[in-house]
Design a protein around this motif. Structure first.
Motif, mmCIF file in Angstrom:
data_model
loop_
_atom_site.group_PDB
_atom_site.id
_atom_site.type_symbol
_atom_site.label_atom_id
_atom_site.label_comp_id
_atom_site.label_asym_id
_atom_site.label_seq_id
_atom_site.Cartn_x
_atom_site.Cartn_y
_atom_site.Cartn_z
ATOM 1 N N PHE A 34 45.912 2.226 33.139
ATOM 2 C CA PHE A 34 45.176 2.293 31.870
ATOM 3 C C PHE A 34 44.151 3.420 31.859
ATOM 4 O O PHE A 34 43.746 3.872 30.791
ATOM 5 C CB PHE A 34 44.452 0.959 31.620
ATOM 6 C CG PHE A 34 45.300 -0.081 30.937
ATOM 7 C CD1 PHE A 34 46.560 -0.391 31.406
ATOM 8 C CD2 PHE A 34 44.829 -0.757 29.820
ATOM 9 C CE1 PHE A 34 47.354 -1.344 30.770
ATOM 10 C CE2 PHE A 34 45.597 -1.717 29.175
ATOM 11 C CZ PHE A 34 46.860 -2.008 29.653
ATOM 12 N N HIS A 35 43.690 3.798 33.048
ATOM 13 C CA HIS A 35 42.611 4.793 33.116
ATOM 14 C C HIS A 35 42.874 5.763 34.251
ATOM 15 O O HIS A 35 43.702 5.504 35.118
ATOM 16 C CB HIS A 35 41.256 4.101 33.351
ATOM 17 C CG HIS A 35 40.906 3.109 32.295
ATOM 18 N ND1 HIS A 35 41.127 1.764 32.466
ATOM 19 C CD2 HIS A 35 40.387 3.265 31.061
ATOM 20 C CE1 HIS A 35 40.738 1.119 31.365
ATOM 21 N NE2 HIS A 35 40.291 2.007 30.494
ATOM 22 N N SER A 36 42.086 6.806 34.261
ATOM 23 C CA SER A 36 42.153 7.750 35.363
ATOM 24 C C SER A 36 41.731 7.048 36.655
ATOM 25 O O SER A 36 40.768 6.264 36.651
ATOM 26 C CB SER A 36 41.192 8.900 35.068
ATOM 27 O OG SER A 36 40.858 9.551 36.259
ATOM 28 N N ALA A 37 42.419 7.376 37.740
ATOM 29 C CA ALA A 37 42.060 6.773 39.021
ATOM 30 C C ALA A 37 40.637 7.151 39.424
ATOM 31 O O ALA A 37 39.996 6.478 40.214
ATOM 32 C CB ALA A 37 43.046 7.230 40.093
ATOM 33 N N ARG A 38 40.108 8.220 38.865
ATOM 34 C CA ARG A 38 38.744 8.641 39.262
ATOM 35 C C ARG A 38 37.685 7.713 38.674
ATOM 36 O O ARG A 38 36.540 7.717 39.123
ATOM 37 C CB ARG A 38 38.485 10.096 38.889
ATOM 38 C CG ARG A 38 38.303 10.360 37.422
ATOM 39 C CD ARG A 38 37.995 11.799 37.093
ATOM 40 N NE ARG A 38 37.512 11.903 35.737
ATOM 41 C CZ ARG A 38 38.282 11.968 34.656
ATOM 42 N NH1 ARG A 38 39.602 11.932 34.779
ATOM 43 N NH2 ARG A 38 37.746 12.029 33.455
ATOM 44 N N SER A 221 38.236 17.466 40.618
ATOM 45 C CA SER A 221 39.689 17.270 40.651
ATOM 46 C C SER A 221 40.314 18.468 41.349
ATOM 47 O O SER A 221 39.771 19.580 41.326
ATOM 48 C CB SER A 221 40.262 17.100 39.244
ATOM 49 O OG SER A 221 39.941 18.206 38.449
ATOM 50 N N GLY A 222 41.474 18.265 41.924
ATOM 51 C CA GLY A 222 42.139 19.340 42.665
ATOM 52 C C GLY A 222 42.685 20.396 41.718
ATOM 53 O O GLY A 222 42.626 20.238 40.496
ATOM 54 N N SER A 227 43.776 20.532 33.110
ATOM 55 C CA SER A 227 43.108 20.253 31.835
ATOM 56 C C SER A 227 42.527 18.846 31.863
ATOM 57 O O SER A 227 43.054 17.958 32.531
ATOM 58 C CB SER A 227 44.105 20.377 30.690
ATOM 59 O OG SER A 227 43.540 19.865 29.497
ATOM 60 N N GLY A 228 41.446 18.677 31.105
ATOM 61 C CA GLY A 228 40.853 17.342 30.994
ATOM 62 C C GLY A 228 41.146 16.686 29.656
ATOM 63 O O GLY A 228 40.695 15.574 29.397
ATOM 64 N N GLY A 229 41.907 17.382 28.784
ATOM 65 C CA GLY A 229 42.256 16.768 27.509
ATOM 66 C C GLY A 229 42.160 17.736 26.343
ATOM 67 O O GLY A 229 42.048 18.956 26.529
ATOM 68 N N THR A 230 42.187 17.163 25.134
ATOM 69 C CA THR A 230 42.273 17.975 23.911
ATOM 70 C C THR A 230 41.373 17.384 22.830
ATOM 71 O O THR A 230 41.255 16.156 22.709
ATOM 72 C CB THR A 230 43.742 17.979 23.397
ATOM 73 O OG1 THR A 230 44.603 18.362 24.459
ATOM 74 C CG2 THR A 230 43.926 18.925 22.227
ATOM 75 N N VAL A 231 40.755 18.282 22.058
ATOM 76 C CA VAL A 231 39.960 17.880 20.899
ATOM 77 C C VAL A 231 40.561 18.604 19.695
ATOM 78 O O VAL A 231 40.922 19.779 19.802
ATOM 79 C CB VAL A 231 38.481 18.290 21.082
ATOM 80 C CG1 VAL A 231 37.645 17.863 19.882
ATOM 81 C CG2 VAL A 231 37.918 17.681 22.359
ATOM 82 N N ASP A 305 52.409 17.945 36.552
ATOM 83 C CA ASP A 305 52.260 17.392 35.219
ATOM 84 C C ASP A 305 50.892 16.719 35.106
ATOM 85 O O ASP A 305 50.563 15.847 35.898
ATOM 86 C CB ASP A 305 53.381 16.362 35.013
ATOM 87 C CG ASP A 305 53.342 15.736 33.635
ATOM 88 O OD1 ASP A 305 52.360 15.963 32.918
ATOM 89 O OD2 ASP A 305 54.292 15.036 33.314
ATOM 90 N N PRO A 306 50.059 17.145 34.151
ATOM 91 C CA PRO A 306 48.745 16.532 34.058
ATOM 92 C C PRO A 306 48.771 15.211 33.298
ATOM 93 O O PRO A 306 47.735 14.719 32.908
ATOM 94 C CB PRO A 306 47.949 17.578 33.276
ATOM 95 C CG PRO A 306 48.966 18.206 32.399
ATOM 96 C CD PRO A 306 50.275 18.153 33.122
#
Ligand code: SAM
Length: 312
Positions: A34-38, A221-222, A227-231, A305-306
């Motif tokens: 459901f979420h990022s492992a971080r 992150s490695g 990318s961290g996402g999109t706006v 793949d991100p």
């Protein structure tokens, strides 16, 4: 509801504790977390709230938020806290197909511990009655719910939080047709914020006519996470951190076959139908090879793949 009840249902949902100590789930049917492992809370704050632009609103302002895929309510709880802190008057609509994630989260002391009392009160109310002071929860397929909700939300939203599972496993919530509907909910300066940076999704947002910005990969992150996402917004986005222009690598990604949109003309196709249709179009298409793009940038970024995180 207990974990045993949940395992007995036709698809399992399993608890996970993420790296920041916050609660999350893993879905068997989507084979995805459901979420990022971080960190579930870390993701809510950095991926969804930091780029939302709420800090720019004057105290006592109204803010209208559509939340796609409420799940455990982690993003909801963080949003409620942020609006309270900024003294914003939140009007909220939540869409979700499965009642279990919120019930399971609320039944788990580890989740309750990470929420403020005020947010818990509202989440409890959502789970019990389907609504809370901030607004209603619409249970069911988000494609149908959003069509029903359109008269209330069209051109009303300052923010859409889009947190569906990745396009590979949940293409129905990333199709050109669904994203067109989502875009119609935005006020001119409203924003869609998502963790997703898939080329197909960015291509759909472009076809809809939205301006876009990227989000930087999460701190620490490695090199594989590019990318961290999109706006996205109807208005040109001011590129103030964390919003940033797409990099050359991201722009070139948009020219590859990976940018072939997912299509769902009547908003009722199965995920398998949507994937197959796209695959056929990719075979016939003239886009650049995605593997060549990957090879080309591999040296610099060690690409993978991100998309969303594998099960732990
Ligand atoms: C990545 S999780 C959302 C995580 C959530 N934002 C949280 O903070 O826990 C994706 C959610 O989408 C829901 N979902 C999957 N398909 C859906 C659909 N067609 N309509 C509405 N919700 C859907 C799943 O039940 C799951 O709760």
């Amino acid at each position: 509801m207990t974990w045993t009840d949940c395992s007995a249902a036709n698809s399992r949902l399993e608890p996970r504790i993420t790296a920041d100590g916050s609660f999350s789930l893993w879905s068997e049917s989507f084979d995805q977390a459901f979420h990022s492992a971080r960190g579930a809370i870390e993701e809510a704050r950095t991926t969804f709230l930091a780029p939302a632009g709420l800090e720019g609103l004057a105290p006592r302002s109204d803010v209208a938020v559509l939340e796609l895929c409420v799940g455990t309510g982690t993003n909801t709880a963080q949003l409620l806290d942020r609006c309270r802190k900024l003294d914003l008057k939140l009007r909220w609509w939540g869409l979700e197909s499965d009642r279990r994630p919120l019930q399971l989260a609320l039944a788990d002391p580890r989740f309750r511990c990470q929420c403020s009392e005020q947010s818990l009160e509202l989440l409890d109310s959502l789970a019990k009655t389907g609504s809370c002071r901030a607004g209603p929860m619409l249970w069911g397929d988000a494609r149908q719910s959003l069509q029903n909700l359109m008269p209330k939300v069209e051109a009303q939203c300052d923010l859409v939080i889009h947190d569906a599972f990745s396009p590979r496993v949940c293409p129905e919530l990333w199709s050109l047709e669904f994203l067109t509907l989502v875009a119609r909910c935005l006020k001119p300066e409203g924003r869609i914020v998502t963790y997703c940076s898939a080329a197909a999704v960015r291509q759909c947002l472009k076809l809809v006519g939205l301006h876009q910005a990227g989000l930087p990969p999460p701190t620490g992150s490695g090199p594989h996470q590019w990318s961290g996402g999109t706006v996205a917004s109807w208005k040109v986005l001011e590129l103030k951190p964390p919003l940033q222009a797409f990099t050359a690598m991201e722009l070139e990604h948009q020219l590859t076959r990976a940018a072939q949109p997912y299509r769902d003309p009547r908003l009722n196709a199965t995920s398998e139908q949507i994937r197959q249709d796209r695959q056929q179009k990719q075979l016939l298409g003239t886009g650049l090879s995605t593997s060549a793009w990957r090879r080309r940038w591999q040296g610099e970024a060690g690409l993978t793949d991100p998309g969303r995180f594998p099960p732990s």
